[in-house]
Enzyme design. Structure first.
Site, PDB file in Angstrom:
ATOM      1  N   GLY A 170      -2.247 -29.030  15.202  1.00 13.84           N
ATOM      2  CA  GLY A 170      -0.985 -28.286  14.490  1.00 13.84           C
ATOM      3  C   GLY A 170      -1.395 -27.245  13.534  1.00 13.84           C
ATOM      4  N   GLN A 202      -0.415 -21.499   6.773  1.00 15.77           N
ATOM      5  CA  GLN A 202      -1.946 -21.471   6.983  1.00 15.77           C
ATOM      6  C   GLN A 202      -2.430 -20.037   7.446  1.00 15.77           C
ATOM      7  OE1 GLN A 202      -1.334 -25.514   9.065  1.00 15.77           O
ATOM      8  NE2 GLN A 202      -3.263 -25.594   8.132  1.00 15.77           N
ATOM      9  N   CYS A 223      -6.716 -31.530   7.870  1.00 16.36           N
ATOM     10  CA  CYS A 223      -5.988 -30.252   7.972  1.00 16.36           C
ATOM     11  C   CYS A 223      -6.981 -29.209   8.197  1.00 16.36           C
ATOM     12  CB  CYS A 223      -5.263 -30.374   6.666  1.00 16.36           C
ATOM     13  SG  CYS A 223      -4.345 -28.645   6.619  1.00 16.36           S
ATOM     14  N   LEU A 224      -6.432 -28.024   9.093  1.00 10.85           N
ATOM     15  CA  LEU A 224      -7.381 -26.873   9.077  1.00 10.85           C
ATOM     16  C   LEU A 224      -7.510 -26.385   7.616  1.00 10.85           C
ATOM     17  CD1 LEU A 224      -6.109 -25.822  12.562  1.00 10.85           C
ATOM     18  CD2 LEU A 224      -8.082 -27.111  12.159  1.00 10.85           C
ATOM     19  N   HIS A 279       3.616 -33.514   8.950  1.00  9.52           N
ATOM     20  CA  HIS A 279       2.126 -32.680   8.132  1.00  9.52           C
ATOM     21  C   HIS A 279       2.767 -31.092   8.152  1.00  9.52           C
ATOM     22  CE1 HIS A 279      -2.014 -32.157   7.571  1.00  9.52           C
ATOM     23  NE2 HIS A 279      -1.846 -30.959   7.893  1.00  9.52           N
ATOM     24  N   GLU A 280       2.932 -30.778   9.436  1.00  9.42           N
ATOM     25  CA  GLU A 280       3.122 -29.247   9.559  1.00  9.42           C
ATOM     26  C   GLU A 280       4.221 -28.867   8.803  1.00  9.42           C
ATOM     27  OE1 GLU A 280       0.734 -27.695  10.271  1.00  9.42           O
ATOM     28  OE2 GLU A 280      -0.336 -29.182  11.222  1.00  9.42           O
ATOM     29  N   HIS A 312       3.754 -28.136   5.263  1.00  6.13           N
ATOM     30  CA  HIS A 312       3.294 -26.977   4.756  1.00  6.13           C
ATOM     31  C   HIS A 312       4.259 -25.863   4.644  1.00  6.13           C
ATOM     32  CE1 HIS A 312      -1.068 -27.151   5.576  1.00  6.13           C
ATOM     33  NE2 HIS A 312      -0.961 -27.845   6.606  1.00  6.13           N
TER      34      HIS A 312
END
Length: 157
Positions: free
Chosen positions: A46, A51, A88-89, A130-131, A134
């Site tokens: 994701g 991000q 997480c990226l 999670h996304e 953000h």
């Protein structure tokens, strides 16, 4: 295809609340394609617009079943509970134990600005939460039960 720089923890843009998308423009379509390319290149499941430095309520997800694009997503319903490692990226090489709902129902707009409803369990439910976090300026590290730890990947033979 254009890859975008993934912002990492400490970058102030990740702490800001995103603005709703009111119309689909060519720039927004390009952003979505770039987000998908960036997510796949980084081997993530994701990616949210902040991000890559863009404060718009856009999320892309692919848990291996094809891409999902969510514009202005909103969680309608949750059920159950799951606890597991989450990464997480934007927090490279780290993970933490996070408890999330095991089932999530989400309402959003698709790339044609049409309303869509998605339901997900397990990994997809985790990815939705999670996304969407953000988009409100939150990282999973705020929820990590025992802090975050280094992730060690096994070498493929």
């Amino acid at each position: 295809m254009a890859l975008r720089e993934i912002r990492v923890m400490g970058d102030g843009v990740l702490e800001k609340k995103c603005k709703e998308v009111t119309k689909m423009t060519l720039r927004t379509k390009i952003l979505i394609e770039d987000m998908l390319d960036t997510m796949y290149e980084a081997q993530g499941v994701g990616l949210a617009a902040p991000q890559v430095g863009i404060l718009k309520r856009i999320v892309v997800i692919d848990i291996g079943e094809g891409p999902i694009v969510l514009i202005n997503p909103e969680i309608l319903e949750t059920a159950g509970e799951q606890t597991g490692d989450e990464g997480c990226l934007s927090v490279p090489g780290k993970a933490g134990t996070v408890t999330r709902p095991n089932y999530v129902k989400v309402k959003a707009l698709n790339e044609d600005m049409e309303e869509v409803i998605y339901e997900g369990e397990e990994l997809l439910a985790r990815a939705f939460c999670h996304e969407i976090d953000h988009l409100d300026g939150h990282l999973y590290v705020e929820l990590a039960e025992d802090g975050i730890h280094d992730v060690h990947y096994e070498e493929e033979e």
